[in-house]
Design an enzyme around this catalytic site. Structure first.
Site, PDB file in Angstrom:
ATOM      1  N   GLU A 277       4.839  -3.014   6.115  1.00 14.36           N
ATOM      2  CA  GLU A 277       4.017  -1.799   6.223  1.00 14.36           C
ATOM      3  C   GLU A 277       4.854  -0.549   6.096  1.00 14.36           C
ATOM      4  OE1 GLU A 277       2.101   1.539   8.651  1.00 14.36           O
ATOM      5  OE2 GLU A 277       4.056   0.562   8.787  1.00 14.36           O
TER       6      GLU A 277
ATOM      7  N   GLU B 210      -1.587  -5.829  -0.303  1.00 15.27           N
ATOM      8  CA  GLU B 210      -1.570  -7.054  -1.097  1.00 15.27           C
ATOM      9  C   GLU B 210      -2.676  -8.010  -0.654  1.00 15.27           C
ATOM     10  OE1 GLU B 210       0.446  -6.913  -3.771  1.00 15.27           O
ATOM     11  OE2 GLU B 210       0.801  -4.970  -2.836  1.00 15.27           O
TER      12      GLU B 210
END
Length: 745
Positions: A421, A430
């Site tokens: 992150e 994703e």
């Protein structure tokens, strides 16, 4: 397993035992002390079970979770990061307290790291290139946790390598307006190194703005005025208080977008198409390096030039000047320059998401998602491990009830631990790319608990309007930490409140930008989302964020001693988020109040009328269609609300409720238009896209008006205003249609 225990109690009662197997296995709950979970089509939220779950959330266990999670640095894709993947799998597959299933999803993503062989550096050099002064390359090792080999030195992720050298200028927060102000002062920016402070603009935007004006290298620091409420003595900073020490440096990603840089809109699987590096956009265009405020003081307090504006002054204990270059009576010769040496490298690494699933008893094809990222810049006790510590405790309680056979939610619950992150919301993005259709069709809501506790004063919630009511309902039923008779809701309203034309005085719920993993869920998929945390008293601090953010001083001891001693605020967040999760997963009628969008739309419309109306009229653009669309939405939302109220008084058919719930769930999707903002990657929600204009209205309309305001009538810019107005109108009409009876268009 109750029949095994029964066998041990009476070996001679074979007949009764045989009968017990038949009856017990098929008719009697496996745990005789608790009722069996309902699988009725009308299964609803069980308030007793909710109270039991909230009562079992244990502050000491959250504390021990945090101790383990933050024991070592766990930069994305590092060995410790992967070890935490295994820890999550172990917890979620535990035979006594695990979930129905737990899986790992691995992606090959492009990350950025500083070179171990050539450390980044910032030096003051004289006219012959001799080094006169070098900024710290690492933070001071104050607690023995800042000096390990696995502590990544401060750097600007994705900043390109290079060794620019030039005169230093001070550019405040590095906004476009700040650089323009320097130019109006007659300061030549070409070939300079700019020193900026955090805040005001995103990290990557600072570098883009600087390069646009000819700056060749960028330095970024945290000013004590923005983080410590002023300059502190050494004995007033960590480890003696929660304030940032002078050597502290905020790391961070300077990539402007989110998701894997090489695979936009595609999951970063091995088979996916990847961009050539030469075609990747969003990286900082110039070498960039963050530094501590002690080093910033050494540079800034020796600058020459005119006095910086009052609003640009900070708390380094000197008058801030603009430069360029150093003053003749300072610590460095007047012709000295600053050299920024950056040796960052790009690497494709494996990064993992971990997903834990509890299957729904009645509607397993409807998902309530609860997530947080796992990776940190260093130890990451606050960011993100405070959130993961809460996640693990909540999933333990639910898993224990699940394994005992005493509870199963109506809808499926998914817990997500996202990877990478910190490099740009990579893991969650994703995930949304890989499961785009499935998630968009089936997800009820997304709950994000990243930093669960910034400080211990009050609840802070950001979210889309439909989630406001369920958060309020949860907060009203939970006691505020440190108070015997005050609910979290009552405490919250004391710190953050607004006057609602519908409800009167209520707590303020902020809007969602792109600061954490909720971003791809709301902006890309159109899923009702929220972010829940405890935070500080804004009347007592002007801090931009908690002081040790993204530094090596964000440790377990920092949280345990200063942020939340006793972990009562962590427990409060666990109870609030847990209550919201159960209400969304177990309620017969989804507790999403879509009517609350009416208030937001009306406020946006009024801002457009008051601040843009005259300008639009002068260019023959009418807000009439927008007025009609807002009124149409309000009418549809009101009618649906009345329909729900009528159904709740009776015994409605579960399929009828299912259709209604789908209307509530899908409303957010109606505001998506993937072609609305072609220049903004992943942003397709026409109400919550980035707004560069100061007018608090529909972002596309506001931004287009701002760009067109100085152009001639009939220009392409004004055509874009008309297009953006039409986009909003069509979205509102589509949203209203979503709320009308499903058999109608």
């Amino acid at each position: 397993m109750q029949w095994v225990k029964g066998l041990g109690l009476g070996l001679g009662a074979a007949a009764l035992f045989a009968l017990g197997i038949i009856l017990g296995h098929f008719a009697i709950p496996k745990n005789a002390s608790s009722p069996a979970p309902s699988t009725s089509p009308s299964q609803d939220l069980d308030l007793e079970i909710l109270e039991t779950i909230l009562g079992q959330l244990n502050a000491d266990r959250i504390r021990e979770n945090l101790r383990e999670l933050s024991r070592e640095p766990h930069l994305a894709s590092s060995p410790r990061d992967e070890a935490l993947v295994q820890l999550l799998l172990q917890r979620w597959r535990d035979p006594e307290s695990g979930l129905d299933s737990a899986e790992v999803f691995e992606y090959q993503v492009l990350l950025s790291f500083p070179s171990q062989e050539q450390p980044n550096s910032v030096d003051v050099v004289n006219s012959t290139g001799d080094i006169l002064h070098t900024c710290r390359r690492t933070e001071e090792n104050l607690t023995g946790e800042q000096g390990g080999h696995d502590v990544v030195p401060p750097y600007a992720a994705y900043a390109p390598p290079g060794t620019p050298q030039g005169l230093l200028v001070y550019a405040n927060q590095g906004t476009e307006e700040d650089f323009k102000k320097l130019q109006t002062q007659g300061i030549k920016l070409e070939g300079t190194i700019a020193l900026t402070r955090y805040g005001g603009a995103g990290r990557g935007a600072k570098a883009v703005n600087a390069a646009r004006h000819g700056v060749i290298g960028l330095l970024v620091y945290t000013d004590p005025a923005d983080i410590n409420d002023g300059l502190r003595l050494p004995n007033e900073t960590f480890p003696n208080s929660w304030h940032l020490p002078p050597s502290g440096v905020e790391r961070g990603s300077y990539y402007e977008y989110f998701g894997d840089p090489l695979t936009p809109y595609l999951p970063a699987s091995p088979s996916s198409f990847r961009l050539d590096l030469a075609n990747v956009s969003g990286f900082p265009p110039i070498p960039t390096q963050p530094i501590g405020f002690q080093d910033a003081k050494d540079l800034l307090c020796n600058l020459n030039g005119s006095l910086a504006p009052e609003a640009w002054q900070g708390a380094l204990g000197c008058d801030y000047r603009l430069g360029p270059g150093f003053r003749p009576d300072g610590d460095f010769p007047a012709d000295s320059q600053v050299k920024v040496s950056v040796y960052n490298r790009l690497e494709q690494r494996n990064s993992s998401n971990v997903l834990g699933i509890i299957h729904g008893a009645v509607e397993p094809d409807r998902y309530v998602l609860y997530g947080n990222h796992r990776d940190s810049w260093v130890h990451g006790a606050v960011d993100p491990s405070s959130g993961t510590a809460v996640l693990l405790e909540l999933s333990r309680i639910l898993g224990t009830l699940l394994k005992k056979g005493t509870w199963r939610p109506r809808r499926s619950i998914m817990f997500g631990s996202w990877g990478a992150e910190e490099f740009g919301l990579i893991g969650s993005t994703e995930f949304t790319e890989e499961f785009f259709s499935k998630l968009q069709e089936r997800t009820v809501a997304y709950i994000n608990v990243d930093i669960s506790v910034f400080a211990n004063a009050t609840l802070r919630v950001q979210g889309t309007p439909p989630v406001q009511s369920v958060v309020f309902s949860a907060a009203k039923e939970i006691r505020s930490p440190g108070s015997e008779d005050l609910s979290i809701y009552d405490n919250w309203i004391r710190y953050f409140n607004r006057s609602s034309p519908v409800y009167g005085l209520v707590p303020s719920v902020g809007s969602l930008g792109a600061g954490s993993d909720y971003a791809p869920f709301i902006h890309f998929l159109g899923i009702s989302s929220m972010d829940i945390a405890y935070t500080y008293d804004r009347s007592k601090t002007s801090a931009r964020i908690y002081p040790t953010y993204h530094t090596a001083f964000d440790t377990f001891g920092y949280v345990d001693k200063f942020v939340d001693p006793g972990f009562s605020s962590h427990q409060a967040v666990a109870r609030t988020a847990g209550s919201v999760l159960l209400r969304l997963s177990d309620s017969f009628f989804l507790p999403l109040n879509v009517g609350d969008y009416s208030e937001t739309l009306r406020s946006f419309l009024q801002a457009a009328q008051q601040e843009l109306g005259t300008l639009l009229e002068q260019n023959n653009i009418s807000l009439g269609p927008l007025v009609a669309a807002v009124e149409e939405f309000e009418a549809a939302a009101k009618a649906l609300g009345q329909h729900i109220a009528t159904l709740q008084k009776g015994t409605p058919d579960p399929l009828q409720v299912r259709m209604l719930n789908d209307q509530l769930m899908l409303l957010e999707r109606a505001f998506l238009n993937p072609r609305a903002f072609p220049e903004e990657r992943y942003y397709s929600h026409v109400l919550w896209a980035p707004r560069t204009s100061s007018t608090a209205t529909f972002p596309g309309l506001a931004n287009a008006c701002s760009r067109a305001s100085n152009t001639s009538p009939g220009s392409e810019a004004w055509a874009e205003v008309q297009r953006q107005l039409s986009i909003v109108v069509v979205a509102l009409e589509g949203a209203a249609a979503t709320l009308r009876p499903v058999a109608d268009l």
